[in-house]
Design an enzyme around this catalytic site. Structure first.
Site, short mmCIF file in Angstrom:
data_model
loop_
_atom_site.label_atom_id
_atom_site.label_comp_id
_atom_site.label_asym_id
_atom_site.label_seq_id
_atom_site.Cartn_x
_atom_site.Cartn_y
_atom_site.Cartn_z
N GLY A 43 0.71 -1.11 0.06
CA GLY A 43 0.03 -0.08 0.05
C GLY A 43 0.95 1.21 -0.01
O GLY A 43 0.40 2.32 -0.49
N CYS A 44 2.02 1.20 0.71
CA CYS A 44 2.75 2.33 0.74
C CYS A 44 3.40 2.61 -0.33
O CYS A 44 3.75 3.73 -0.84
CB CYS A 44 3.73 2.41 1.85
SG CYS A 44 2.84 2.57 3.57
N LYS A 45 4.02 1.53 -1.05
CA LYS A 45 4.44 1.83 -2.59
C LYS A 45 3.36 2.34 -3.51
O LYS A 45 3.82 3.27 -4.22
CB LYS A 45 4.95 0.23 -2.96
CG LYS A 45 5.35 0.09 -4.40
CD LYS A 45 5.45 -1.00 -5.02
CE LYS A 45 5.57 -0.85 -6.52
NZ LYS A 45 4.46 -1.39 -7.27
N ALA A 48 3.15 5.88 -2.75
CA ALA A 48 4.22 6.77 -2.87
C ALA A 48 4.25 7.12 -4.39
O ALA A 48 4.79 8.10 -4.94
CB ALA A 48 5.36 6.15 -2.28
#
Length: 151
Positions: A43-45, A48
């Protein structure tokens, strides 16, 4: 959650290179301050990279983007390099800044209760006030979603 119209809390944090970054470094400029749980997780990838993919539009609008998590600097540097992220990633190791932005606390991860960073985003106007709040963000297309309120 902090509300629109409130003054954004000031902060001073190290970026992925160990350089100090403050909110006042961007005085007179709109700033996206986004909080994310963990560098280089799916999710963070996605989140970002959605900001990265909209980077030219952010630059044309003269909007800075700052990603904040409680990750160590080495993890942030690796994450930034791996995905060619063109903005600062800041380490809020003890969650102090995230707490000031109501973006840190107890949550459930894989059935376990843990303390950590919530996925929230604040758009801070050029005058230092919060102009938009996104709580419990869906990472997919978030960079475009945020940009739509700045246009």
């Amino acid at each position: 959650m902090l509300s629109t119209g409130e003054i954004a809390p000031e902060f001073e944090l190290p970026n992925q290179d160990g350089e100090t970054v403050t909110l006042r470094d961007f005085e007179g400029q709109a700033v996206v301050v986004y909080f994310y749980p963990r560098a280089d997780t799916p999710g963070c990838k996605t989140e970002a990279c959605s900001f990265r993919d909209e980077w030219n539009a952010y630059r044309q609008q003269d909007v800075a983007v700052l990603g904040i998590s409680d990750d160590p600097l080495a993890d942030l540097a690796e994450f930034k390099a791996k995905y060619d992220l063109p903005f600062h990633l800041l380490s809020d190791k003890d969650g102090t800044v995230a707490r000031a932005y109501d973006s840190y606390g107890e949550k459930t991860v894989y059935g376990n209760r843990v303390e950590g960073t919530f996925r929230n985003t604040y758009v801070v106007g050029s005058d230092g006030t919060i102009i938009e709040v996104f709580e419990g963000v869906d990472p997919e297309g978030h960079g475009e979603e945020v940009l739509s309120v700045i246009d």
